[in-house]
Scaffold this active site. Structure first.
Site, PDB file in Angstrom:
ATOM      1  N   GLY A  62       0.771  -1.093  -0.323  1.00  0.00           N
ATOM      2  CA  GLY A  62      -0.066   0.219   0.229  1.00  0.00           C
ATOM      3  C   GLY A  62       0.693   1.304  -0.450  1.00  0.00           C
ATOM      4  O   GLY A  62       1.979   0.928   0.573  1.00  0.00           O
ATOM      5  N   CYS A  93       5.061  -6.383   1.324  1.00  0.00           N
ATOM      6  CA  CYS A  93       5.863  -4.943   1.541  1.00  0.00           C
ATOM      7  C   CYS A  93       4.992  -4.444   2.621  1.00  0.00           C
ATOM      8  O   CYS A  93       5.687  -4.419   3.492  1.00  0.00           O
ATOM      9  CB  CYS A  93       5.071  -4.063  -0.006  1.00  0.00           C
ATOM     10  N   TYR A  94       3.998  -3.465   2.733  1.00  0.00           N
ATOM     11  CA  TYR A  94       3.918  -2.666   3.548  1.00  0.00           C
ATOM     12  C   TYR A  94       3.040  -3.608   4.641  1.00  0.00           C
ATOM     13  O   TYR A  94       2.588  -3.368   5.880  1.00  0.00           O
ATOM     14  CB  TYR A  94       2.216  -2.012   3.152  1.00  0.00           C
ATOM     15  N   HIS A 182       7.685  -7.640  -3.737  1.00  0.00           N
ATOM     16  CA  HIS A 182       6.329  -8.021  -5.078  1.00  0.00           C
ATOM     17  C   HIS A 182       6.422  -9.483  -6.231  1.00  0.00           C
ATOM     18  O   HIS A 182       7.165  -9.048  -6.857  1.00  0.00           O
ATOM     19  CB  HIS A 182       5.668  -6.950  -5.690  1.00  0.00           C
ATOM     20  N   GLU A 184       4.261 -11.143  -6.593  1.00  0.00           N
ATOM     21  CA  GLU A 184       2.730 -11.304  -7.958  1.00  0.00           C
ATOM     22  C   GLU A 184       2.759 -10.518  -9.079  1.00  0.00           C
ATOM     23  O   GLU A 184       2.699 -10.600 -10.550  1.00  0.00           O
ATOM     24  CB  GLU A 184       1.196 -10.701  -6.814  1.00  0.00           C
ATOM     25  N   ASP A 241     -18.476  -9.936 -21.544  1.00  0.00           N
ATOM     26  CA  ASP A 241     -19.025  -9.738 -20.071  1.00  0.00           C
ATOM     27  C   ASP A 241     -20.295  -9.565 -19.688  1.00  0.00           C
ATOM     28  O   ASP A 241     -20.800 -11.138 -19.400  1.00  0.00           O
ATOM     29  CB  ASP A 241     -18.358  -8.673 -19.139  1.00  0.00           C
ATOM     30  N   LYS A 391     -11.137 -11.129 -16.203  1.00  0.00           N
ATOM     31  CA  LYS A 391     -11.670 -10.923 -17.485  1.00  0.00           C
ATOM     32  C   LYS A 391     -10.894 -12.267 -17.946  1.00  0.00           C
ATOM     33  O   LYS A 391     -12.220 -13.191 -19.087  1.00  0.00           O
ATOM     34  CB  LYS A 391     -10.361  -9.749 -18.487  1.00  0.00           C
TER      35      LYS A 391
END
Length: 498
Positions: A62, A93-94, A182, A184, A241, A391
């Site tokens: 964050g 991280c945060y 990170h 990810e 969608d 998606k």
């Protein structure tokens, strides 16, 4: 999603969002590895977190500092709960700094802030990295201005950056871990392997998240929600969608679903004919096509401000949809009770801002998305069967229901249509026809070159700028168009195609 979490009890990951731009990526990466994962706001009550019976709770990064007054924190007794139930906690991280602060360590502003690609060296034998291929120098993505300088009791350093900062911490006896980088993001070269290590070796979670399960769960949920006699309506935009959502609901309740496709005069080249053919001949959806192009274009005449165009289109669409609903009510002899929308998980995440953002947490549907902003007097209850999916997952779900692959791979198209791809008055001269033909040529060229499926979105823009050229051996002075192509995994972050 509660139903999915209940089915995957003991194999669910809860991600608490503290405002990182990468939070949605954590959720997606976990799902891509076959594990059920949900994202909650960082200050979600402990009862809400517990309702998912998680095996792993990930605390996201964050933009805040743990030193700031009012910075996001964890619910009271959070670590008492996780230790008591042997739930693994991973701070990123945060999230790492929050763990250190809450448990009695010390975090301070870093003398040498770390941003971008950095190298870290794991400690041999750590629970986070083991003794295998991950226990080597790793290239990772850092983004932090604070650093942990004193760890809480029971914690050890699991890796260090080459600048000497703490890169990861762990307390295996209490199942608490932290990464300062990170894993990810794709910039962390072995990030997926690190997540696999945590999910399958540290937490012993099973990879049992399958889209077939999602399909079966949603069919049951839709049938129980709508019931055996009520009717539902759905506004089809021609996009992936709303089409997958309608196909799913139609599979669940059959002809009690009533779809409408509105031609607002702002569609792509032969869009109406193409999508109606797919709806009727391949998907067998009950669709009414309403030609409201003259109404829309007359309202837009002379309007040049992009936001005003959006609002104008939204208002006119509501009127058109209202007329369709009233006509349907007369035909059925009763009011439809439900409205089907193709809301996706990124819409949900974006509409529930994380703590510390200064924004509320109310659920909103993005403007000009299908039928956002319907009149309150319609009193329709929402059915959003895709609201927990990204998606790429929606496309997989569509494949399971035999939605044509070519249709599922279509590039996204904005709700206001070509109105936002023509800068200025959309009714000026032959701007609409020009942009349609240019866009069609551009898209077909990408397909012929085998590039279309490698690009997330490609389109043409009609510019309010004239340029000189030569046409038919004569000098010309006409408007210019711009061509754009971008790449993305989920539509939330993007880069230009190269």
């Amino acid at each position: 999603m509660e139903q999915a979490a209940a089915k995957h009890k003991g194999n669910t990951v809860v991600v608490l969002d503290f405002g990182s731009q990468y939070t949605h990526l954590i959720t997606r990466r976990v799902r891509q590895l076959g594990v059920c994962s949900v994202c909650l706001i960082g200050n979600a009550p402990l009862s809400t977190i517990a309702s998912y019976a998680p095996s792993l709770i990930i605390l996201s990064g964050g933009p805040h500092s743990v030193h700031e007054h009012g910075s996001p924190s964890l619910p009271p007794s959070f670590f008492d709960y996780t230790v008591e139930h042997s739930i693994t906690v991973l701070g990123i991280c945060y999230g790492l700094q929050l763990i250190v602060k809450v448990l009695g360590g010390h975090v301070k502003p870093a003398l040498s802030q770390e941003y971008g690609r950095m190298e870290v060296q794991p400690v041999p034998g750590s629970a986070l990295f083991g003794d295998g291929p991950l226990c080597t120098r790793l290239s990772v993505w850092m983004s932090h201005g604070d650093e942990a300088v004193e760890l809480p009791n029971g914690f050890t350093v699991a890796c260090k950056s080459m600048q000497g900062g703490i890169g990861a911490i762990e307390n295996p006896s209490q199942h608490i871990y932290g990464l300062q980088f990170h894993p990810e993001v794709t910039h962390t070269l072995r990030g997926i392997e690190i997540l696999k290590q945590i999910l399958f070796n540290v937490c012993n979670i099973k990879a049992d998240w399958k889209m077939q399960d999602v399909l079966e769960e949603q069919l049951k949920l839709i049938q129980s929600t709508i019931g055996p006699t009520e009717h539902a309506i759905c506004a089809l935009s021609g996009g992936v969608d709303s089409t997958v959502a309608a196909t799913l609901v139609h599979k669940a309740i059959g002809e009690r679903l009533h779809c409408v496709f509105v031609d607002n005069g702002l569609l792509r080249y032969k869009e109406r004919e193409r999508v109606m053919s797919t709806f009727e001949k391949e998907l067998h959806l009950p669709v009414t096509c309403v030609d409201a192009s003259e109404k829309f274009l007359s309202k837009l005449k002379g309007v040049t401000d992009p936001e005003e165009k959006r609002k104008m289109i939204g208002r006119e669409f509501i009127c058109t949809f209202d007329e369709f609903a009233l006509k349907l009510e007369r035909e059925l002899g009763k009011k439809p009770s439900f409205l089907v929308q193709g809301t996706l998980y990124p819409d949900v995440i974006e509409s529930c801002p994380p703590p510390g953002s200064g924004k509320g947490h109310s659920h909103t549907i993005k403007s000009h998305h299908n039928v956002g902003g319907l009149p309150k007097e319609m009193q329709l209850k929402l059915v959003e069967p895709l609201r927990w999916l990204f998606k790429d997952e929606v496309r997989k779900l569509g494949e399971l229901m035999n939605v044509p692959v070519g249709f599922l791979k279509r590039h996204p198209f904005p709700g206001p249509g070509l109105a936002v791809r023509i800068l200025g008055d959309v009714t000026q001269g032959d701007a609409l026809e020009i942009i349609r033909e240019v866009d069609e040529i551009f898209i077909n060229s990408l397909k012929e070159a085998g590039l279309y499926d490698s690009i997330w979105q490609a389109f043409a823009v009609f510019l309010p700028v004239k340029t000189v050229g030569v046409q038919g051996d004569r000098r010309s002075h006409s408007n210019a168009v711009a061509l754009r192509a971008i790449t993305s995994e989920d539509g939330m972050t993007a880069d230009w195609y190269s």
